[in-house]
Write an enzyme that holds these catalytic residues in place. Structure first.
Site, PDB file in Angstrom:
ATOM      1  N   HIS A 306      37.770  46.755 -49.637  1.00 31.63           N
ATOM      2  CA  HIS A 306      39.168  46.330 -49.743  1.00 31.63           C
ATOM      3  C   HIS A 306      40.068  47.541 -49.565  1.00 31.63           C
ATOM      4  O   HIS A 306      39.751  48.641 -50.034  1.00 31.63           O
ATOM      5  CB  HIS A 306      39.429  45.671 -51.100  1.00 31.63           C
ATOM      6  N   ASP A 363      37.731  37.687 -50.588  1.00 27.85           N
ATOM      7  CA  ASP A 363      37.693  36.855 -49.377  1.00 27.85           C
ATOM      8  C   ASP A 363      36.286  36.360 -49.083  1.00 27.85           C
ATOM      9  O   ASP A 363      36.108  35.257 -48.558  1.00 27.85           O
ATOM     10  CB  ASP A 363      38.236  37.650 -48.185  1.00 27.85           C
TER      11      ASP A 363
END
Length: 428
Positions: A306, A363
């Site tokens: 991330h 995600d």
């Protein structure tokens, strides 16, 4: 004790105040830099620029911390609901029982679309992307809510927020139904927020869809974990539009458009597309991972790591547990989900990924959860928008409530042609 930062330009020294946040974040306030020196700062992509002060969300990417209004995301996921979290994010505190009940009742009263709005869906082609429909319909809704255009007091703000948060799920489900040629389902007044959305998505006239508790819980967590995430692309867009004094509906519709971009809201879509590629390519997971490690330019590992969280994404741990619980209960038979579980296991043990802290992010698990629920791929970003609506509204409210607020107006460094004369067309 106040601190300053000294900057030397053209042989002159200039002192600028240092701003400290409640969690000891430090920033140099350069708001008068251009007036004093004639210089501006250049920060392509705003990666090192604080565009505002905000009291909504705190993130520490190095430590894997996410808090809404000071409350850790882990506590909200364990004890709260999406509706309660929405109130917290927008109004800065947890609601009383009466406030929560009244807000929930407002959501129920506002879950219906104006009947004239239903005809708007017929103007879209059957293959229209649901995000295009969502942004257009949010703007169209504002035409039916003229009293919501000017937020005059706190009670108007509550009503406006309730209408937008409630109706966005109705519009989202209706856009899906339209795309597959099914009749739109009316909301059920006795269902809670998440159950109602799933009902409108999957019920048909001769068979009502009744979600299991595990599916409802997973959707509730998905929405809570996406409710806000500091100054990301779509939230910054909402604030930019709101700074012009645009109304809440227009500002949040702009947020939908920003979220539509594949580099922002499309990450969980990319996860499923990667899993689909692995299945169709005939490669096994170990071979795919090996080629990613060898830097095969055609292959990417989506859903890992991330930009903000340098250690782990705190939201991913919560969604992983929900995904495990839901998949075990539903007994879903899906080869893509099997590939996802295998990929997760390989990446969590492989030293290449562990050393680089490329852990599965939110995600990765949200893509798994949405697919297991039966949410189609082109609706993934719409689900993201539903969850992010409280954060967009809260940021719009911060702009609206600031008596000193000015329209956002970034500067630039011009790199085009120098001064030149116009050339008549016959001489070009």
């Amino acid at each position: 004790m106040s601190h300053t930062c000294r900057i030397e330009l053209d042989g002159k020294s200039h002192d600028f105040p240092v701003v400290e946040g409640v969690e000891n974040e430090l920033a140099i306030d350069i708001s008068v830099l251009r007036d004093r020196t004639g210089y501006i700062t250049l920060d392509d992509g705003y990666g090192n620029t604080g565009s505002c002060t905000s009291a909504i969300t705190y993130i520490d990417g190095d430590k894997g911390i996410l808090r809404y209004r000071g409350i850790p995301i882990e506590q909200l996921a364990a004890h709260s609901s999406f509706v309660e979290t929405a109130w917290l994010v927008i109004w800065g505190r947890l609601p009383t029982q009466d406030e929560l009940s009244q807000f929930s009742s407002m959501l129920t009263r506002n879950e219906m679309m104006h009947e004239s709005l239903r005809s708007h869906f017929q103007g879209f082609p059957p293959n229209a992307h649901p995000m295009a429909i969502l942004s257009a319909m949010i703007n169209a809704m504002s035409c039916y809510e003229p009293e919501m255009m000017e937020i005059e007091d706190e009670s108007t703000m509550v009503r406006a927020a309730a209408r937008l948060i409630s109706k966005v799920r109705t519009v989202a489900a209706a856009s899906y139904k339209m795309s597959i040629g099914q009749p739109m389902a009316y909301p059920h007044p006795e269902y809670h927020y998440c159950e109602n959305f799933l009902h409108m998505m999957f019920s048909i006239p001769y068979r009502e869809y009744i979600p299991t508790p595990e599916v409802t819980r997973a959707l509730n967590l998905f929405l809570i974990l996406h409710a806000d995430h500091e100054q990301n692309c779509s939230t910054s867009t909402v604030r930019m539009v709101a700074s012009s004094r645009a109304n809440m509906f227009a500002s949040c519709a702009a947020g939908v458009c920003a979220l539509w971009g594949p580099l922002h809201g499309g990450a969980n879509v990319a996860v499923i597309e990667m899993l689909d590629f692995i299945r169709n390519s005939g490669m096994n997971v170990a071979e795919y991972v090996s080629r990613v490690k060898a830097r095969d330019s055609r292959l990417r590992l989506m859903g890992f790591g991330h930009r903000v969280y340098k250690n782990f994404d705190p939201r991913s741990k919560i969604l992983k547990a929900a995904a495990d619980e839901m998949l075990e209960t539903l007994h879903v038979n899906d080869p893509l989900l099997d590939i996802a579980r295998e990929l997760e296991e390989v990446a969590l043990k492989d030293s290449y990924f562990v050393e680089r802290k490329l852990y599965p992010n939110v995600d990765f698990y949200s893509g798994i959860i949405l697919r297991a629920m039966g949410i189609p791929l082109n609706m993934f970003t719409v689900m993201f928008a539903m969850g992010r609506m409280p954060g967009w509204i809260a940021n719009w409210k911060e702009i609206h409530d600031d008596p000193k607020g000015r329209i956002y107006r970034p500067r630039q460094i011009y790199t085009g042609s120098p001064l030149q004369d116009y050339t008549p067309i016959e001489k070009r």
